[in-house]
Design an enzyme around this catalytic site. Sequence first.
Site, PDB file in Angstrom:
ATOM      1  N   HIS A 110      -1.902  -6.772  -2.066  1.00 32.41           N
ATOM      2  CA  HIS A 110      -1.490  -7.672  -3.174  1.00 32.41           C
ATOM      3  C   HIS A 110       0.079  -7.780  -2.949  1.00 32.41           C
ATOM      4  O   HIS A 110       0.821  -8.924  -3.469  1.00 32.41           O
ATOM      5  CB  HIS A 110      -1.887  -7.201  -4.433  1.00 32.41           C
ATOM      6  CG  HIS A 110      -3.403  -7.629  -4.768  1.00 32.41           C
ATOM      7  ND1 HIS A 110      -3.557  -7.798  -6.156  1.00 32.41           N
ATOM      8  CD2 HIS A 110      -4.408  -7.646  -4.376  1.00 32.41           C
ATOM      9  CE1 HIS A 110      -4.760  -8.114  -5.968  1.00 32.41           C
ATOM     10  NE2 HIS A 110      -5.225  -7.883  -4.819  1.00 32.41           N
ATOM     11  N   HIS A 128     -13.070  -5.271   1.246  1.00 33.43           N
ATOM     12  CA  HIS A 128     -13.999  -5.037   0.372  1.00 33.43           C
ATOM     13  C   HIS A 128     -14.935  -3.985   0.921  1.00 33.43           C
ATOM     14  O   HIS A 128     -15.866  -3.403   0.242  1.00 33.43           O
ATOM     15  CB  HIS A 128     -15.026  -6.013  -0.023  1.00 33.43           C
ATOM     16  CG  HIS A 128     -14.018  -7.071  -0.932  1.00 33.43           C
ATOM     17  ND1 HIS A 128     -14.456  -8.382  -1.369  1.00 33.43           N
ATOM     18  CD2 HIS A 128     -12.764  -6.888  -1.449  1.00 33.43           C
ATOM     19  CE1 HIS A 128     -13.710  -8.981  -2.032  1.00 33.43           C
ATOM     20  NE2 HIS A 128     -12.438  -8.059  -2.006  1.00 33.43           N
TER      21      HIS A 128
END
Length: 728
Positions: free
Chosen positions: A98, A266
């Site tokens: 992020h 993920h």
Amino acid sequence: MDKTQSSQGKCPVMHGANSAVASNNMDWWPKALNLDILHQHDKKTDPMDPKFNYRDAFNSLDLAAVKRDLNALMTDSQDWWPADWGHYGGLMIRMAWHSAGTYRVADGRGGAGTGNQRFAPLNSWPDNANLDKARRLLWPIKKKYGNKLSWADLMILAGNVAYESMGLKTYGFAGGREDIWHPEKDIYWGSEKQWLAPTENPNSRYSGERDLENPLAAVMMGLIYVNPEGVDGKPDPLRTAQDVRVTFARMAMNDEETVALTAGGHTVGKCHGNGKAQDLGPEPEGEELEAQGLGWLNKKGPGTGANAVTSGLEGAWTTHPTQWDNGYFHLLLNYDWELKKSPAGASQWEPINIKEEDKVVSVGDPNRKFNPIMTDADMAMKMDPEYRKISEKFYQDPAYFSEVFARAWFKLTHRDLGPKSRYLGPEVPNEDLLWQDPIPSVDYRLDASEIVELKAKLLASGLSVSDLVATAWDSARTFRGSDFRGGANGARIRLAPQKDWQANEPERLQKVLKVLIELQASLSKKVSIADLIVLGGAAAIEKAAHAAGVKITVPFIPGRGDATQEMTDVESFAVLEPLHDAYRNWQKKDYVVQPEEMMLDRTQLMGLTAHEMTVLIGGMRVLGTNYGGTRHGVFTDKVGVLTNDFFVNLTDMAYNWKPAGSNLYEIVERKTGAVKWTATRVDLVFGSNSILRSYAEVYAQDDAKEKFVHDFVAAWTKVMNADRFDLA
């Protein structure tokens, strides 16, 4: 009632400009030109010593020792914020992701290069929930290594080490990211007034069918990428696939990199939504003093570990969320999936009839197992035909997937660090990558006498002062301090796509390049075209200054290389094309944004201050460098002479200024009514805006002739050397 009693309850301090209740100038005059983006990151806000050099500090760092400490941290679970399955890897990767993921290729802003995740608005975005905990977990390491390791570098390094600790062979790591000390003012994150505002809300970033506003990459205010529940929170993997493709393309990622990053991100970690979102307190910027910069604190329970709430989705994507493997594709492709609701009420996909051995062990109870989950974006990797092909390939070839991901992760986390010459540390990969905009090193030197001789030949080449100055400017103006791309080094102005850009006046440019290439061929000494372009500008400015009665030498340091077409990604460089240039009084077409606003944006990207912008505009006008030879703003009768005439005449009350069309004005003599000159908005703003006028008045003064020339040369040299990272 005595005076003491009557004064009780009143505020004991005078309300100054820092008061939350005070109105500022932009509140009173919202249409005023806001110069704040040129006044940020001042040295006054920097706590480092004046002689502090981060490159030197980082180069003295024992990186191996830092990595050992980070490896130890990964499995050192803390009671105040326990690690999922005893490993902080997923949290650290999300933090690094992020940090880097705000980058957008259109203007080069965002990204991991400044450590801006520590400040508003990013530290309080919904998508960054609980990353405040990740940074607090890192604090002991930051504290230990101090100024040798910036927060910006540490956050990315932590993500790298997290992957390595879980079994991935990463591609490498480079340091060199310097921290900022307050929020950036130049980054446009969108015009929405609420977090996660849906498309139909006012001030939406979308128009037409689903056209995302430029330069934005994220689909919603407060998100890094796409909505994990689907477009506007409505699950539909094929619609989400469209958002994913646009978002990742605007981060300079192709389809293969997109699938690799989605799957690789993920493969480890989990989503957190085992609770009620309404039980969470405010984000860090909205919390009370005693929270000490933390946010999203659960008011009704521990809200940690198995009970944490972050995105609202709940569960892991893979069976073994603390190890790098190919489990993501195994689950995604081999099972059918159905929509479910998380305990927090978020939409997520869960497998139908999953085998017990493919379930995920609970974070809170090793004797319990749960279904893995997928977001709508994950399902897009299966449902979209192109993404599906890539997913199948990765599933069949795990080694290839690991390699593609490692390279894509390196690109994601280093895209805004700039050329390889800015990379620091022992783990910098040897390979030159096309997205790094490689430039060959030079193997020649020029002494002072040779530089003087070259300048004489350039001035005798038949090229005018304006030709030489404009070409040097056009070559250098592409530099962006946001991601350190562009600039004069490499002389890519002679290559596609730059040689054909309308902003570069291709016909004039080819004439100039032809002369310079012929001159280069005639020299007995090896000199790059990149150096000749910049030296030509310097020689022309010296000639123009001498004609104004000021003797000056424009600083010039050789060493620029000439890139080849093979070293130049045409599509990647297309985003650097100027659509406007106030310095040459040109814009490609009329835009919704006013020309002076675009001037500030370009100026900020080039790393210039307001007074540097002012002196450069004034100098470029009198040097006759306007696009197409127009006379707008050329407030002088001595074109090609480096005088302060632009400012003298701009501030002279003998003239009136009258609109004469769209973005066009006439300068009229008050006494006779005769039109003396014409101008555009980017000319007259230097007399209209009170701050810019104050600078213009300095250069209009009778004692400013030499100062003007010296300041112009200093600002010019700054632009020419902006991409000379070898000089740092």
